[in-house]
Each structure stands twice: as structure tokens, then as C-alpha cells.
Design a protein around this motif. Structure first.
Motif, PDB file in Angstrom:
ATOM      1  N   ILE A   1      -7.337  45.942  28.187  1.00  0.00           N
ATOM      2  CA  ILE A   1      -5.905  46.139  27.936  1.00  0.00           C
ATOM      3  C   ILE A   1      -5.140  46.209  29.239  1.00  0.00           C
ATOM      4  O   ILE A   1      -4.043  45.641  29.378  1.00  0.00           O
ATOM      5  CB  ILE A   1      -5.704  47.415  27.098  1.00  0.00           C
ATOM      6  CG1 ILE A   1      -6.203  47.193  25.671  1.00  0.00           C
ATOM      7  CG2 ILE A   1      -4.238  47.824  27.062  1.00  0.00           C
ATOM      8  CD1 ILE A   1      -6.270  48.454  24.850  1.00  0.00           C
ATOM      9  N   VAL A   2      -5.743  46.922  30.214  1.00  0.00           N
ATOM     10  CA  VAL A   2      -5.086  47.001  31.532  1.00  0.00           C
ATOM     11  C   VAL A   2      -4.970  45.617  32.150  1.00  0.00           C
ATOM     12  O   VAL A   2      -3.923  45.252  32.717  1.00  0.00           O
ATOM     13  CB  VAL A   2      -5.881  47.959  32.444  1.00  0.00           C
ATOM     14  CG1 VAL A   2      -5.351  47.886  33.879  1.00  0.00           C
ATOM     15  CG2 VAL A   2      -5.774  49.394  31.928  1.00  0.00           C
ATOM     16  N   GLU A   3      -6.066  44.822  32.012  1.00  0.00           N
ATOM     17  CA  GLU A   3      -6.005  43.455  32.557  1.00  0.00           C
ATOM     18  C   GLU A   3      -4.931  42.639  31.858  1.00  0.00           C
ATOM     19  O   GLU A   3      -4.172  41.903  32.510  1.00  0.00           O
ATOM     20  CB  GLU A   3      -7.375  42.796  32.393  1.00  0.00           C
ATOM     21  CG  GLU A   3      -8.465  43.424  33.261  1.00  0.00           C
ATOM     22  CD  GLU A   3      -9.824  42.817  32.988  1.00  0.00           C
ATOM     23  OE1 GLU A   3      -9.891  41.934  32.081  1.00  0.00           O
ATOM     24  OE2 GLU A   3     -10.802  43.199  33.652  1.00  0.00           O
ATOM     25  N   LEU A   4      -4.886  42.770  30.509  1.00  0.00           N
ATOM     26  CA  LEU A   4      -3.863  42.014  29.772  1.00  0.00           C
ATOM     27  C   LEU A   4      -2.459  42.479  30.132  1.00  0.00           C
ATOM     28  O   LEU A   4      -1.536  41.659  30.247  1.00  0.00           O
ATOM     29  CB  LEU A   4      -4.095  42.181  28.271  1.00  0.00           C
ATOM     30  CG  LEU A   4      -5.368  41.526  27.714  1.00  0.00           C
ATOM     31  CD1 LEU A   4      -5.531  41.891  26.249  1.00  0.00           C
ATOM     32  CD2 LEU A   4      -5.304  40.008  27.891  1.00  0.00           C
ATOM     33  N   GLU A   5      -2.316  43.805  30.294  1.00  0.00           N
ATOM     34  CA  GLU A   5      -1.015  44.314  30.706  1.00  0.00           C
ATOM     35  C   GLU A   5      -0.637  43.791  32.087  1.00  0.00           C
ATOM     36  O   GLU A   5       0.529  43.466  32.348  1.00  0.00           O
ATOM     37  CB  GLU A   5      -1.019  45.845  30.707  1.00  0.00           C
ATOM     38  CG  GLU A   5      -1.108  46.473  29.327  1.00  0.00           C
ATOM     39  CD  GLU A   5       0.145  46.195  28.521  1.00  0.00           C
ATOM     40  OE1 GLU A   5       1.208  45.980  29.120  1.00  0.00           O
ATOM     41  OE2 GLU A   5       0.049  46.192  27.269  1.00  0.00           O
ATOM     42  N   GLN A   6      -1.644  43.737  32.976  1.00  0.00           N
ATOM     43  CA  GLN A   6      -1.363  43.183  34.299  1.00  0.00           C
ATOM     44  C   GLN A   6      -0.958  41.712  34.209  1.00  0.00           C
ATOM     45  O   GLN A   6      -0.017  41.269  34.888  1.00  0.00           O
ATOM     46  CB  GLN A   6      -2.593  43.338  35.191  1.00  0.00           C
ATOM     47  CG  GLN A   6      -2.895  44.780  35.571  1.00  0.00           C
ATOM     48  CD  GLN A   6      -4.166  44.904  36.383  1.00  0.00           C
ATOM     49  OE1 GLN A   6      -4.906  43.916  36.557  1.00  0.00           O
ATOM     50  NE2 GLN A   6      -4.428  46.112  36.879  1.00  0.00           N
ATOM     51  N   VAL A   7      -1.703  40.973  33.354  1.00  0.00           N
ATOM     52  CA  VAL A   7      -1.343  39.557  33.183  1.00  0.00           C
ATOM     53  C   VAL A   7       0.049  39.432  32.601  1.00  0.00           C
ATOM     54  O   VAL A   7       0.871  38.619  33.060  1.00  0.00           O
ATOM     55  CB  VAL A   7      -2.393  38.858  32.283  1.00  0.00           C
ATOM     56  CG1 VAL A   7      -1.918  37.464  31.910  1.00  0.00           C
ATOM     57  CG2 VAL A   7      -3.742  38.804  32.982  1.00  0.00           C
ATOM     58  N   ARG A   8       0.334  40.262  31.592  1.00  0.00           N
ATOM     59  CA  ARG A   8       1.664  40.225  30.980  1.00  0.00           C
ATOM     60  C   ARG A   8       2.744  40.596  31.991  1.00  0.00           C
ATOM     61  O   ARG A   8       3.814  39.978  32.042  1.00  0.00           O
ATOM     62  CB  ARG A   8       1.709  41.180  29.795  1.00  0.00           C
ATOM     63  CG  ARG A   8       3.005  41.129  28.997  1.00  0.00           C
ATOM     64  CD  ARG A   8       2.953  42.135  27.864  1.00  0.00           C
ATOM     65  NE  ARG A   8       1.869  41.805  26.947  1.00  0.00           N
ATOM     66  CZ  ARG A   8       1.491  42.601  25.951  1.00  0.00           C
ATOM     67  NH1 ARG A   8       2.096  43.766  25.766  1.00  0.00           N
ATOM     68  NH2 ARG A   8       0.500  42.230  25.142  1.00  0.00           N
ATOM     69  N   ALA A   9       2.443  41.631  32.795  1.00  0.00           N
ATOM     70  CA  ALA A   9       3.419  42.033  33.815  1.00  0.00           C
ATOM     71  C   ALA A   9       3.619  40.931  34.847  1.00  0.00           C
ATOM     72  O   ALA A   9       4.745  40.663  35.292  1.00  0.00           O
ATOM     73  CB  ALA A   9       2.954  43.319  34.493  1.00  0.00           C
ATOM     74  N   GLN A  10       2.488  40.281  35.225  1.00  0.00           N
ATOM     75  CA  GLN A  10       2.619  39.200  36.203  1.00  0.00           C
ATOM     76  C   GLN A  10       3.372  38.004  35.627  1.00  0.00           C
ATOM     77  O   GLN A  10       4.112  37.318  36.341  1.00  0.00           O
ATOM     78  CB  GLN A  10       1.235  38.767  36.692  1.00  0.00           C
ATOM     79  CG  GLN A  10       0.548  39.806  37.567  1.00  0.00           C
ATOM     80  CD  GLN A  10      -0.773  39.324  38.102  1.00  0.00           C
ATOM     81  OE1 GLN A  10      -1.067  38.118  38.066  1.00  0.00           O
ATOM     82  NE2 GLN A  10      -1.586  40.265  38.601  1.00  0.00           N
ATOM     83  N   ARG A  11       3.179  37.776  34.307  1.00  0.00           N
ATOM     84  CA  ARG A  11       3.919  36.669  33.707  1.00  0.00           C
ATOM     85  C   ARG A  11       5.415  36.955  33.661  1.00  0.00           C
ATOM     86  O   ARG A  11       6.222  36.040  33.610  1.00  0.00           O
ATOM     87  CB  ARG A  11       3.394  36.395  32.293  1.00  0.00           C
ATOM     88  CG  ARG A  11       2.009  35.781  32.285  1.00  0.00           C
ATOM     89  CD  ARG A  11       1.574  35.408  30.886  1.00  0.00           C
ATOM     90  NE  ARG A  11       0.225  34.875  30.873  1.00  0.00           N
ATOM     91  CZ  ARG A  11      -0.090  33.605  31.163  1.00  0.00           C
ATOM     92  NH1 ARG A  11       0.871  32.762  31.477  1.00  0.00           N
ATOM     93  NH2 ARG A  11      -1.335  33.211  31.128  1.00  0.00           N
ATOM     94  N   SER A  12       5.768  38.235  33.653  1.00  0.00           N
ATOM     95  CA  SER A  12       7.186  38.567  33.691  1.00  0.00           C
ATOM     96  C   SER A  12       7.743  38.550  35.112  1.00  0.00           C
ATOM     97  O   SER A  12       8.952  38.628  35.302  1.00  0.00           O
ATOM     98  CB  SER A  12       7.412  39.957  33.064  1.00  0.00           C
ATOM     99  OG  SER A  12       6.771  40.953  33.838  1.00  0.00           O
ATOM    100  N   LEU A  13       6.834  38.456  36.117  1.00  0.00           N
ATOM    101  CA  LEU A  13       7.292  38.351  37.507  1.00  0.00           C
ATOM    102  C   LEU A  13       7.696  36.915  37.824  1.00  0.00           C
ATOM    103  O   LEU A  13       7.280  35.964  37.166  1.00  0.00           O
ATOM    104  CB  LEU A  13       6.175  38.794  38.457  1.00  0.00           C
ATOM    105  CG  LEU A  13       5.782  40.281  38.438  1.00  0.00           C
ATOM    106  CD1 LEU A  13       4.576  40.494  39.338  1.00  0.00           C
ATOM    107  CD2 LEU A  13       6.940  41.139  38.897  1.00  0.00           C
ATOM    108  N   ILE A  14       8.475  36.808  38.875  1.00  0.00           N
ATOM    109  CA  ILE A  14       8.860  35.479  39.368  1.00  0.00           C
ATOM    110  C   ILE A  14       9.025  35.553  40.883  1.00  0.00           C
ATOM    111  O   ILE A  14       9.533  36.551  41.408  1.00  0.00           O
ATOM    112  CB  ILE A  14      10.164  34.978  38.700  1.00  0.00           C
ATOM    113  CG1 ILE A  14      10.445  33.528  39.113  1.00  0.00           C
ATOM    114  CG2 ILE A  14      11.348  35.895  39.007  1.00  0.00           C
ATOM    115  CD1 ILE A  14      11.555  32.878  38.297  1.00  0.00           C
TER     116      ILE A  14
END
Length: 544
Positions: A361-374
Motif C-alpha cells: 500500500i505504501v508503494e502504491l501510495e508512493q506511486v500514486r503520489a509520484q503520478r500526481s507530481l510533475i
């Protein structure tokens, strides 16, 4: 070495090779329609976007599945714990019941022992009563006869003592009257002699007082004096005799008192014997009651023995039941222990699975957070061809881009590179702050543009950003007057990474004749727009 969007390794290439590759790509691009290339790029991006969406949906579903499994596992763990608690409670209740039954058994055994002691005591009392009854039956008549004989003897002795006491009292009374009479006569004679002696003494004193007297008179006085002394001695003797007689009277009184006390003692003994004789019927009644008590005790002993036998039988049955309960409790404890071990093992597995899911979940949250980065790098041309009004338009376009990025993204990272004769990174790519829109205010235009070095620095900044956030979106925005006089830049790496390079051309005159920088947008799938300082709405599409 750099990593592209698809994870493939990107090797650094010498500038000459890049230039040759760029020339080759330009020749290929000339042979292919730009619209066709854009369509291909759009199709590729759409396919990649669909793949990413499918992966995201699958990962989300898998994550939900794991979360549901984790929830079910937690419920199962809770049920196991509740079952374990119930089992422990049942074991405690069985232990308490076992303790209470043991206490009851000990109490019953104690009662049994007390009953046996009571039975033994009753038997001893019965045997003693029998012996007493037998001895009393044998001795009753002789004892009564002895008591009657003793009573007669004591009565005769008492009568004799009373008679002797009466005689002694009569003798004492006569002797006492005689002694009192003698004492009275002696006292009267003593008083007469004393009066005569006093008279003689007074006469002698008168004769002495006159001073006259002859030898005959002296002899007579001596004779009288001697008579007076003899009289005194006789009086003293009489007093001693009276004292002796008084002491004898006192002794007689003491003897009389002793005889009276002896008579009283004999009276008391006679009364005691009479009381014992009167108690004989009562003793006979007690003996009969004792016999009935003995018979009753024999009956009660039989009933008590029967009750004790019943108690022993009940205790044996309870011991059997207790042994069975203990055996069942042992089996239940063994089952509970097995369940506890299984529960512990399952708990450990669930905890491990929970930890794995939490990490996922932490990895997915990190991926999700990174996908929201630009990550956006603005490459601004400050060559001499922009001096004057175009320079202000370029800086105005830069500030508008910063404003729109700040308004659209809350976690955007921005880097700024300016180029002319020299290339400078005025802001490393980093989270956007309040000072980002002022970093090129102090720059001035001069020299020629240098896209080769500028795009190389752009690639360096974006590669650094990709190391920290490999899943984040990256964009390049070129702000220039559209001219590219120097060494052309190489955007093949950006194209391979899937990073669009948007081209913003600043108006220098009434026409927008310069469009050499359009090739960078075309090669990377970017967009070219023209800015005259009035309408910046097209900027929104470039940072979407």
C-alpha cells in the motif's frame, strides 16, 4: 546512464554522434508527414495511457482484494482470540469447580471422621453407662444399708453428745455461779481490808505528824505496818485467785463452744446422709433414663452408620464424576492448546501478510503520489535577438507559466535554464516556491542562442528529477523568438523518455516568421504556440 519511461537503459552519446543521429532523424522526418507522426505519437501515448490505466485498475483491485483479505484475516484472528478466551474461561471454571469439589470432598471426609469420633465417643459412653449401671445394681442395696447404719450410729452419737453437753452446761452454770459469788465475797473483803488499811495509814500519819512517840509506840507502828503489808499480799493473792478462776471459766466456755461446733458438724453430716437417702429414688430414675438413652444411642448409631455409608457411596460417585471432569478438562486443554498454537501460527502469517500489504500500500501510495507530481523545466532564450520588447514578452510569458503551474499543481517541481552565448541553470529543479517567478528578472539579452548546451542541461535536470520520482510526469517548455542560429540541440533522448518539448514563440514584429525551434516540438510530440503578450490561455494546454 539514464532510464526512460519504459525502463530501458539510455546511454550517453557523444555530441558528434548525436548530431549525426539528429541529421538522420531530420532526413527521416522530412520523408514522413508531420501529421502522420503526430497521429502515431498520439496513438502510442493513448495505448500507453490505457496500459497504465489498466495496470492502475488491476493494482487497485489487487490492493482492495488484499485489504479485504487482511480484514477477513483480522476478523478470523479476532474470532480465534475470542474462542481462546472462552476456552480459557471454561478451563478456569473447570478448575474452580474442581477446587470446590475437592473442598467438598475434604469437608465430607472431615464430617465422616467427626461422625466416627462421635460414634466412638457414644460407644465409650454406652460402655461406661453399662458398667456404672451394673456396679450400681450390685451396690445399691449394700450402699443403702451402710448409709442407714451410719445414720443410726451418727444419730446415737449425736444424742449422747447432746446429753453430755447439757450436763456440762449445768456444771458450768453452777461452777460459774459459785465462782462469781466467791469473786464478789473476795472483792467485798478486799474493800473492807482496804478501808481498814487506809484508816491505819491515816492514824500512823497523824502520830508521825505530832512528833511524839516512844519506843513502844514505834514497835506498835512497825507491827501495824507489817500487818498492812500482809493484808496487801493477801489481797494480791485473792486477786490472782480470782484471775485464775476467770481463766478456768473461759476455758470451760471454750470447751462448750467446741462441743457446740462438734454437734453442728454432726448435724450437718446427718443432714447430708439424709439428703443422700432422699436421692436414691432420683438415682434410680436416672439409671432408667440412662438405659433408655443407651438404647436410643444404639438405634441412632445404626442410622448414623447407614448415613456414613451413604456419604461414602456419594463421595465415591463424586470422585468418579470429578475424575471424568478432570479428564475432559485435560482433553479440552489439549485441544485449546492446539487451537492456540494454530491461532498463533495463523496470527503470525496474518501479521506477515498484513505487513506485506502495508508495504504494498505504501508503494502504491508512493506511486500514486509520484503520478500526481510533475517536473517542468523552462528553457528561456535570452539571446540578443530578443532585446527590447521581445525580452519583456519572454519574461512575461515565463511569469505567466509559473502562475499557471502554481495554480494547477500543488506539488510541482520547476527548473529554469537560460541560454545565449553561455548557458546557465538559474534554478535547479525543485518544488515551486514564491521566488520562482523572479529568477530571470535580473537577466539581460545578448549573444546567440545555444540550444545544444541548453537541451543537454535540460536532460540533466530531468534525469535527476527522475531518480527521485521515477513515476512523475515531466515536461519541457521552450520560450524563444523561434530562431536557432547556433548548433542545433538534440532532443532524441527526450523523445525516447516520452517527454514533450513544447515551443512558445515570442512575437518580434507583426509577423511570426521564425519557426526553426518548431522541430524540437515536432520531434518530441510537443506543441508550438505563438505569444504576443495578450492571450495566455493556450498555456493551460501545454502544462496539462
Amino acid at each position: 546512464m539514464d532510464l526512460g519511461l519504459d525502463g530501458r537503459t539510455m546511454m550517453a552519446v557523444e555530441p558528434e554522434l548525436l548530431s549525426e543521429e539528429n541529421d538522420t532523424n531530420l532526413e527521416e522526418l522530412e520523408n514522413v508527414s508531420p501529421i502522420h507522426m503526430l497521429e502515431l505519437e498520439l496513438e502510442t501515448l493513448a495505448i500507453e495511457l490505457d496500459d497504465e490505466k489498466e495496470k492502475s485498475v488491476a493494482q487497485s483491485a489487487n490492493c482492495d482484494k488484499h485489504l479485504q483479505e487482511l480484514h477477513n484475516a483480522e476478523l478470523s484472528l479476532l474470532e480465534c482470540r475470542e474462542a481462546l478466551q472462552k476456552s480459557e474461561k471454561r478451563v478456569q471454571e473447570a478448575s474452580f469447580e474442581l477446587d470446590s469439589k475437592q473442598k467438598t470432598s475434604a469437608s465430607l471426609q472431615k464430617q465422616l471422621l467427626q461422625s466416627k469420633q462421635l460414634v466412638g465417643e457414644a460407644e465409650r459412653q454406652r460402655n461406661g453407662a453399662k458398667e456404672q449401671l451394673e456396679s450400681k445394681d450390685a451396690l445399691t442395696e449394700s450402699t443403702v444399708n451402710d448409709l442407714v447404719c451410719k445414720l443410726d450410729e451418727r444419730t446415737a452419737e449425736l444424742v449422747d453428745c447432746r446429753e453430755r453437753c447439757e450436763l456440762l452446761e449445768n456444771e458450768f452454770s453452777d461452777h460459774k455461779a459459785l465462782v462469781i459469788h466467791q469473786i464478789g465475797a473476795l472483792e467485798e473483803e478486799h474493800e473492807q481490808q482496804m478501808s481498814r488499811l487506809m484508816d491505819q495509814i491515816k492514824t500512823l500519819e497523824r502520830h508521825r505528824g505530832s512528833g511524839a512517840g516512844s519506843g513502844q509506840q514505834q514497835t506498835q507502828e512497825a507491827s501495824e505496818t507489817k500487818q498492812a503489808n500482809d493484808s496487801r499480799r493477801h489481797v494480791r493473792g485473792m486477786k490472782q485467785q480470782g484471775t485464775h478462776q476467770r481463766s478456768e471459766v473461759k476455758k470451760l466456755e471454750e470447751q462448750l463452744d467446741f462441743r457446740e461446733s462438734r454437734i453442728a458438724l454432726l448435724n450437718h453430716e446427718v443432714e447430708a446422709l439424709q439428703h443422700k437417702v432422699r436421692r436414691i429414688p432420683a438415682l434410680a430414675g436416672k439409671i432408667s433414663r440412662l438405659e433408655s438413652i443407651i438404647r436410643t444411642s444404639e438405634v441412632s448409631e445404626e442410622s448414623e452408620n447407614q448415613r456414613i455409608s451413604n456419604i461414602v457411596t456419594d463421595l465415591q460417585a463424586q470422585n468418579k464424576i470429578l475424575a471424568s471432569d478432570v479428564e475432559r478438562a485435560k482433553q479440552s486443554n489439549a485441544t485449546i492448546e492446539k487451537d492456540r498454537k494454530k491461532s498463533t501460527k495463523r496470527t503470525a502469517e496474518l501479521e506477515a501478510e498484513k505487513a506485506r500489504l502495508e508495504r504494498r500500500i505504501v508503494e502504491l501510495e508512493q506511486v500514486r503520489a509520484q503520478r500526481s507530481l510533475i517536473g517542468i523545466v523552462l528553457c528561456v532564450d535570452i539571446s540578443g535577438s530578443l532585446a527590447g520588447t521581445p525580452e519583456q514578452l519572454a519574461k512575461d510569458a515565463f511569469r505567466k507559466f509559473i502562475e499557471k503551474i502554481r495554480a494547477k499543481y500543488s506539488n510541482a517541481s520547476v527548473g529554469v535554464i537560460v541560454h545565449a552565448s553561455s548557458v546557465t541553470t538559474v534554478r535547479k529543479i525543485s518544488p515551486l516556491d514564491a521566488t520562482a517567478d523572479r529568477v530571470i528578472d535580473s537577466t539581460w539579452c545578448g549573444g546567440s542562442e545555444n540550444y545544444y548546451s541548453a537541451l543537454s542541461l535540460v536532460q540533466t535536470e530531468l534525469a535527476s528529477f527522475n531518480l527521485s520520482f521515477p513515476k512523475a510526469k515531466r515536461i519541457v517548455i521552450l520560450i524563444s523568438d523561434g530562431e536557432d542560429i547556433g548548433t542545433p540541440g538534440n532532443v532524441a533522448t527526450l523523445a525516447a523518455w516520452g517527454i514533450p518539448c513544447h515551443n512558445v514563440v515570442i512575437q518580434k514584429s507583426t509577423a511570426f516568421a521564425s519557426h526553426e525551434t518548431t522541430k524540437y516540438a515536432t520531434a518530441t510530440g510537443g506543441t508550438t504556440i505563438y505569444f504576443n503578450g495578450t492571450d495566455s490561455r493556450e498555456f493551460d494546454a501545454l502544462i496539462a
